[in-house]
Design a protein around this motif. Structure first.
Motif, short mmCIF file in Angstrom:
data_model
loop_
_atom_site.label_atom_id
_atom_site.label_comp_id
_atom_site.label_asym_id
_atom_site.label_seq_id
_atom_site.Cartn_x
_atom_site.Cartn_y
_atom_site.Cartn_z
N VAL A 46 -5.58 3.79 -3.80
CA VAL A 46 -5.02 3.73 -2.44
C VAL A 46 -6.14 3.59 -1.41
O VAL A 46 -6.05 2.77 -0.49
CB VAL A 46 -4.14 4.96 -2.15
N ASP A 47 -7.21 4.35 -1.58
CA ASP A 47 -8.34 4.25 -0.66
C ASP A 47 -8.95 2.85 -0.65
O ASP A 47 -9.25 2.29 0.40
CB ASP A 47 -9.42 5.28 -1.01
N GLU A 57 -6.68 0.48 1.16
CA GLU A 57 -6.76 0.66 2.62
C GLU A 57 -8.03 0.06 3.18
O GLU A 57 -8.02 -0.53 4.27
CB GLU A 57 -6.66 2.15 2.96
N SER A 80 0.15 5.52 -7.43
CA SER A 80 -1.25 5.30 -7.80
C SER A 80 -2.13 6.48 -7.43
O SER A 80 -1.77 7.34 -6.64
CB SER A 80 -1.78 4.04 -7.11
N THR A 81 -3.33 6.46 -8.01
CA THR A 81 -4.30 7.51 -7.74
C THR A 81 -4.95 7.29 -6.37
O THR A 81 -4.88 6.21 -5.80
CB THR A 81 -5.39 7.52 -8.82
N ARG A 82 -5.57 8.31 -5.87
CA ARG A 82 -6.21 8.27 -4.56
C ARG A 82 -7.28 7.17 -4.48
O ARG A 82 -7.34 6.45 -3.48
CB ARG A 82 -6.79 9.65 -4.23
N VAL A 108 0.84 -1.20 0.00
CA VAL A 108 0.00 0.00 0.00
C VAL A 108 0.88 1.26 0.00
O VAL A 108 0.58 2.24 -0.69
CB VAL A 108 -0.98 0.00 1.19
N ALA A 109 1.96 1.22 0.74
CA ALA A 109 2.88 2.37 0.75
C ALA A 109 3.46 2.61 -0.63
O ALA A 109 3.59 3.76 -1.07
CB ALA A 109 3.98 2.13 1.77
N ARG A 112 0.93 4.34 -2.74
CA ARG A 112 0.82 5.77 -2.45
C ARG A 112 1.78 6.59 -3.29
O ARG A 112 1.53 7.76 -3.56
CB ARG A 112 1.08 6.04 -0.97
#
Length: 145
Positions: A93-94, A97, A88-90, A81-82, A85
């Motif tokens: 990542v969202d 998460e 990648s686009t938001r 995930v890091a 970040r």
């Protein structure tokens, strides 16, 4: 005098032809370099997304059948995930998460029997990566080609 004009026109024609050839070659090379860059970028993202999906699926399967408070198994998932970040686009990542939170929550629930897992699968509750997959697909489709 006419000979000088003819020679100058000939030289101008050669110069224009050479410049046109150079410009065409340069633009073609630049276009190919951009295309290669985006191919590499798409491949890098596809690998990252694939690694996340494989690790998240493995951890979710473990979480359904094991209840524990140890987070050491989640380290690789957090690292993926890091990395997302960074590139990648938001929405991607969202979604990653949210999937990670789902895995953590599942680890904290009691162990499930095989029949309970079947019921979860039928209800669609085990498809926790759907939003992540859709966000990844949209990101890859939006990359310039």
């Amino acid at each position: 005098m006419d000979a000088y004009i003819s020679a100058l026109v000939g030289l101008a024609g050669v110069a224009i032809g050479s410049l046109t050839s150079f410009a065409t070659t340069w633009m073609t090379h630049r276009s190919q370099a951009k295309e290669k860059h985006w191919e590499v970028e798409v491949g890098k993202r596809e690998k990252l997304f694939s690694d996340f999906i494989a690790e998240a699926t493995r951890l979710y399967g473990d979480a359904v059948s094991h209840q524990k408070d140890d987070v050491s198994d989640l380290v690789l998932l957090y690292a993926l995930v890091a990395r997302m970040r960074l590139i990648s686009t938001r929405p991607v990542v969202d979604a990653a998460e949210v999937a990670m939170e789902r895995i953590v929550e599942t680890y904290l629930t009691p162990n499930r029997s095989l029949s309970e897992m079947r019921d979860l699968a039928h209800s669609g509750a085990m498809n926790f990566l759907r939003d992540f997959g859709e966000a990844c697909r949209e990101e890859l489709a939006d990359l310039p080609t």
